[in-house]
Motif scaffolding. Structure first.
Motif, PDB file in Angstrom:
ATOM      1  N   SER A 114      45.108  45.927  40.559  1.00 37.00           N
ATOM      2  CA  SER A 114      45.655  45.346  39.317  1.00 37.00           C
ATOM      3  C   SER A 114      47.079  45.446  38.843  1.00 37.00           C
ATOM      4  O   SER A 114      47.721  46.363  39.234  1.00 37.00           O
ATOM      5  N   HIS A 115      46.929  44.908  37.594  1.00 37.80           N
ATOM      6  CA  HIS A 115      48.692  44.815  36.821  1.00 37.80           C
ATOM      7  C   HIS A 115      48.627  46.200  36.391  1.00 37.80           C
ATOM      8  O   HIS A 115      49.724  46.672  35.970  1.00 37.80           O
ATOM      9  N   LYS A 116      47.495  47.120  36.321  1.00 40.71           N
ATOM     10  CA  LYS A 116      47.809  48.281  35.607  1.00 40.71           C
ATOM     11  C   LYS A 116      48.763  49.335  36.376  1.00 40.71           C
ATOM     12  O   LYS A 116      49.427  50.182  35.708  1.00 40.71           O
ATOM     13  N   GLN A 143      40.202  50.226  37.287  1.00 41.23           N
ATOM     14  CA  GLN A 143      41.439  49.826  37.777  1.00 41.23           C
ATOM     15  C   GLN A 143      42.373  50.564  37.170  1.00 41.23           C
ATOM     16  O   GLN A 143      43.371  51.072  38.141  1.00 41.23           O
ATOM     17  N   GLY A 232      46.307  53.423  29.465  1.00 45.91           N
ATOM     18  CA  GLY A 232      46.472  52.224  30.244  1.00 45.91           C
ATOM     19  C   GLY A 232      46.579  50.754  29.542  1.00 45.91           C
ATOM     20  O   GLY A 232      46.782  49.923  30.067  1.00 45.91           O
ATOM     21  N   SER A 233      46.372  50.859  28.145  1.00 50.63           N
ATOM     22  CA  SER A 233      46.331  49.681  27.565  1.00 50.63           C
ATOM     23  C   SER A 233      46.516  49.820  26.003  1.00 50.63           C
ATOM     24  O   SER A 233      47.085  51.362  25.726  1.00 50.63           O
ATOM     25  N   CYS A 266      43.213  37.403  29.687  1.00 50.24           N
ATOM     26  CA  CYS A 266      42.011  37.970  29.335  1.00 50.24           C
ATOM     27  C   CYS A 266      42.550  39.094  28.407  1.00 50.24           C
ATOM     28  O   CYS A 266      43.502  39.586  28.539  1.00 50.24           O
ATOM     29  N   ALA A 267      41.648  39.747  27.807  1.00 44.20           N
ATOM     30  CA  ALA A 267      42.183  40.534  26.785  1.00 44.20           C
ATOM     31  C   ALA A 267      41.168  41.808  26.699  1.00 44.20           C
ATOM     32  O   ALA A 267      39.722  41.398  26.143  1.00 44.20           O
ATOM     33  N   GLY A 270      44.563  44.714  25.353  1.00 42.39           N
ATOM     34  CA  GLY A 270      45.753  43.468  25.408  1.00 42.39           C
ATOM     35  C   GLY A 270      46.955  43.689  26.374  1.00 42.39           C
ATOM     36  O   GLY A 270      47.939  43.012  26.251  1.00 42.39           O
ATOM     37  N   ASN A 272      47.702  43.204  29.618  1.00 46.34           N
ATOM     38  CA  ASN A 272      48.244  42.169  30.613  1.00 46.34           C
ATOM     39  C   ASN A 272      48.825  41.047  29.767  1.00 46.34           C
ATOM     40  O   ASN A 272      49.701  40.317  30.110  1.00 46.34           O
ATOM     41  N   LEU A 342      37.192  45.244  29.822  1.00 45.42           N
ATOM     42  CA  LEU A 342      37.492  44.777  28.432  1.00 45.42           C
ATOM     43  C   LEU A 342      36.276  45.002  27.563  1.00 45.42           C
ATOM     44  O   LEU A 342      35.775  44.443  26.755  1.00 45.42           O
ATOM     45  N   ALA A 386      38.884  39.697  39.793  1.00 42.81           N
ATOM     46  CA  ALA A 386      38.061  40.596  39.023  1.00 42.81           C
ATOM     47  C   ALA A 386      37.189  40.024  37.912  1.00 42.81           C
ATOM     48  O   ALA A 386      37.707  38.982  37.614  1.00 42.81           O
ATOM     49  N   GLU A 388      37.362  40.886  35.055  1.00 45.94           N
ATOM     50  CA  GLU A 388      38.115  40.672  33.667  1.00 45.94           C
ATOM     51  C   GLU A 388      38.759  39.498  33.907  1.00 45.94           C
ATOM     52  O   GLU A 388      39.152  38.813  32.787  1.00 45.94           O
ATOM     53  N   SER A 389      39.804  39.441  34.850  1.00 43.41           N
ATOM     54  CA  SER A 389      40.632  38.252  35.242  1.00 43.41           C
ATOM     55  C   SER A 389      40.002  36.990  35.114  1.00 43.41           C
ATOM     56  O   SER A 389      40.520  35.833  34.537  1.00 43.41           O
ATOM     57  N   THR A 417      44.562  38.971  36.879  1.00 43.19           N
ATOM     58  CA  THR A 417      45.094  40.455  36.649  1.00 43.19           C
ATOM     59  C   THR A 417      44.640  41.348  37.926  1.00 43.19           C
ATOM     60  O   THR A 417      45.248  42.358  38.109  1.00 43.19           O
ATOM     61  N   GLY A 418      43.634  41.087  38.493  1.00 44.69           N
ATOM     62  CA  GLY A 418      42.989  41.846  39.409  1.00 44.69           C
ATOM     63  C   GLY A 418      42.136  41.194  40.528  1.00 44.69           C
ATOM     64  O   GLY A 418      41.713  40.150  40.378  1.00 44.69           O
TER      65      GLY A 418
HETATM   66  C1  LIG Z   1      41.898  43.710  35.934  1.00 44.49           C
HETATM   67  C2  LIG Z   1      41.912  44.029  34.789  1.00 44.49           C
HETATM   68  N1  LIG Z   1      42.291  43.017  33.934  1.00 44.49           N
HETATM   69  C3  LIG Z   1      42.404  43.019  32.763  1.00 44.49           C
HETATM   70  C4  LIG Z   1      42.004  44.484  32.064  1.00 44.49           C
HETATM   71  C5  LIG Z   1      41.993  44.387  30.629  1.00 44.49           C
HETATM   72  O1  LIG Z   1      43.061  45.322  29.907  1.00 44.49           O
HETATM   73  P1  LIG Z   1      44.246  44.804  29.316  1.00 44.49           P
HETATM   74  O2  LIG Z   1      43.794  44.094  28.217  1.00 44.49           O
HETATM   75  O3  LIG Z   1      45.124  45.878  28.970  1.00 44.49           O
HETATM   76  O4  LIG Z   1      45.102  43.788  30.235  1.00 44.49           O
HETATM   77  C6  LIG Z   1      41.487  45.371  32.808  1.00 44.49           C
HETATM   78  C7  LIG Z   1      41.244  46.507  32.233  1.00 44.49           C
HETATM   79  O5  LIG Z   1      40.625  47.417  32.522  1.00 44.49           O
HETATM   80  C8  LIG Z   1      41.426  45.300  34.309  1.00 44.49           C
HETATM   81  O6  LIG Z   1      41.184  46.346  35.206  1.00 44.49           O
END
Ligand SMILES: Cc1ncc(COP(=O)(O)O)c(C=O)c1O
Length: 459
Positions: A114-116, A143, A232-233, A266-267, A270, A272, A342, A386, A388-389, A417-418
């Motif tokens: 992921s972006h992390k 992640q 991480g966020s 996605c949030a 916050g 990404n 999230l 993912a 989240e994405s 994001t992942g």
């Molecule tokens: C793949 C992925 N996308 C998005 C997020 C959301 O985090 P953030 O809002 O900091 O981007 C996470 C958080 O765990 C994540 O693992």
């Protein structure tokens, strides 16, 4: 004549940004200052340095410098997996029959998934440069823990990861990945810390939350020599590191003369979303564009759409500095049936301020709808996203279908994001039709709001 847009809008290695973009420097109305929880005065660098690396603290408090140079030793790491691909979703556009153009920035191509990694690498780099020997952190869906483990392995630092217990049980392979990179993983809440023991006494069967895991990680870092905590966020320096996503996306789109009308992310906390929208939002603040920005959060943890704008703690044990943000209260526990990440109760202060001031929209989605979108995307575009994405995918599909209805040819950009390779138990429950949705009642939310501190600033 406009250049034909390829499916992959590549940038060359030398086009990877050499500086991060600090959106706050261009905000006319700045986010409120971070407060020391004891004095309720603006937190100083010295206050924050007890917990975080010095350079991250400097970045956290920096509202004026527009561009912050990315150190060469970190650029080197970035070159191993960046630039991240920007993809034109031709297949998805065709399948939806939409006149819209859809693009996504794919941050899931590195091994952590992921972006992390963009911020993990930065934070590990600074920790090493400052002579620290170890770091602690928390991870929810895993992640961030994976990214931190990968970055610490590269820069030669020890790492302890407190992983939200329910996730460590749902995702044994995520846990194994983190351990393979050499980190010490502890399911949270645990009895290795005072805050963990206290949470377990109150609620022995809890599946944990990010807020609990953060308390444990901070406690361990302040009790350990040459150790700091990394997050991480949520924090401003994490958004700063993630601005590389938006800068690359803008550079690649500019090559082809494309300007997005709608940008979706996605949030969770916050990072990404803040990173993807940063340079585009800078343009909007300066009156140079009319781009719409949409945050998508889970209906089970709706910080923006049902939260309060207040000063709140970042963790359950109420040890962190206070951030003014949209929050459900640090005592809020999202339902254990929620599959993806999230799950955090608060939202980054920059994004919270932009939402409050009307620059950013927000909406929520229930997880079965999110997985409908995820599976559709996997089948059509070939990439397993993912969970989240997939919140962003759902909103992108909805916006593209709205264009189909109105006949408008909008340009939609979203953050992928992942990847979802470690989220197969969630996909399995979706496939078996056992996945359910949970939306907190107003009474559930009130319980969380009761944990927001009653300080004069919140009156
Ligand atoms: C793949 C992925 N996308 C998005 C997020 C959301 O985090 P953030 O809002 O900091 O981007 C996470 C958080 O765990 C994540 O693992």
């Amino acid at each position: 004549m406009a250049k034909k847009i390829p499916t992959r809008l590549y940038l060359d290695e030398e086009e990877i940004p050499k500086s991060w973009y600090n959106l706050r420097s261009d905000m006319v109305s700045k986010p409120d200052p971070i407060l020391h929880p004891g004095t309720l005065k603006s937190a100083t660098a010295a206050d924050l340095e007890a917990v975080f690396c010095k350079e991250c603290v400097k970045q956290e408090l920096d509202e004026t410098n527009r561009l912050i140079p990315i150190p060469e030793g970190l650029q080197e790491f970035y070159r191993a997996y960046r630039p991240a691909p920007l993809i034109r979703a031709y297949f998805l556009e065709k399948a939806l029959g939409t006149p819209a153009e859809i693009y996504y920035k794919h941050e899931g191509t590195n091994t952590s998934g992921s972006h992390k990694l963009n911020s993990a690498a930065a934070q590990a780099f600074y920790a090493k440069a400052e002579g620290l020997t170890s770091l602690t952190t928390e991870t929810g869906a895993g992640q961030w823990g994976s990214a931190m483990a990968m970055a610490c392995a590269y820069y030669g630092l020890d790492l302890t990861v407190y992983m939200v217990k329910v996730s460590s049980e749902q995702k044994p392979y995520r846990k194994a990945l983190i351990e393979t990179y050499g980190a010490n993983l502890i399911p949270s809440p645990s009895n290795t810390t005072e805050s963990g023991r206290k949470i377990l006494e109150q609620n022995p069967n809890t599946g944990g939350s990010l807020g609990c895991a953060i308390s444990e990680a901070i406690e361990t870092s302040v009790k350990t020599d040459k150790c700091r905590y990394v997050l991480g966020s949520v924090l401003n320096h994490v958004l700063l590191h993630q601005s590389i996503i938006g800068q690359e996306a803008r550079a690649a789109l500019e090559k082809y003369g494309v300007t997005p009308d709608i940008i979706i992310g996605c949030a969770g906390g916050g990072s990404n979303l803040g990173g993807l929208i940063a340079p585009f939002m800078g343009d909007k603040i300066k009156g140079k564009s009319k781009t719409r920005f949409i945050a998508v959060e889970p209906a089970s943890c709706p910080s923006f759409t049902r939260g309060r704008y207040a000063y709140d703690f970042g963790d359950t044990a109420k040890t962190t500095p206070l951030l003014r943000m949209y929050t459900l209260g640090s005592g809020f526990m999202p339902s254990a049936n929620h599959a993806g990440g999230l799950r955090y109760h608060g939202m980054n202060p920059i994004l919270s301020k932009l939402y409050k001031d009307g620059y950013l929209e927000a909406r929520s989605a229930v997880q079965t709808d999110v997985f409908d979108a995820a599976v559709k995307f996997a089948k059509i575009e070939g990439i397993l996203p993912a969970p989240e994405s997939s919140h962003a995918i759902k909103a992108a599909i909805d916006e593209a279908l709205e264009c189909k209805r109105t006949g408008e040819k909008k340009v939609i950009l979203f953050g992928l994001t992942g990847t979802g390779y470690f989220d197969m138990s969630a996909y399995m429950s979706y496939n078996a039709k056992t996945m359910s949705d949970s939306i907190p009642t107003d009474a559930d939310l009130e319980k969380g709001f009761a944990s927001i501190p009653e300080i004069p600033q919140n009156k």
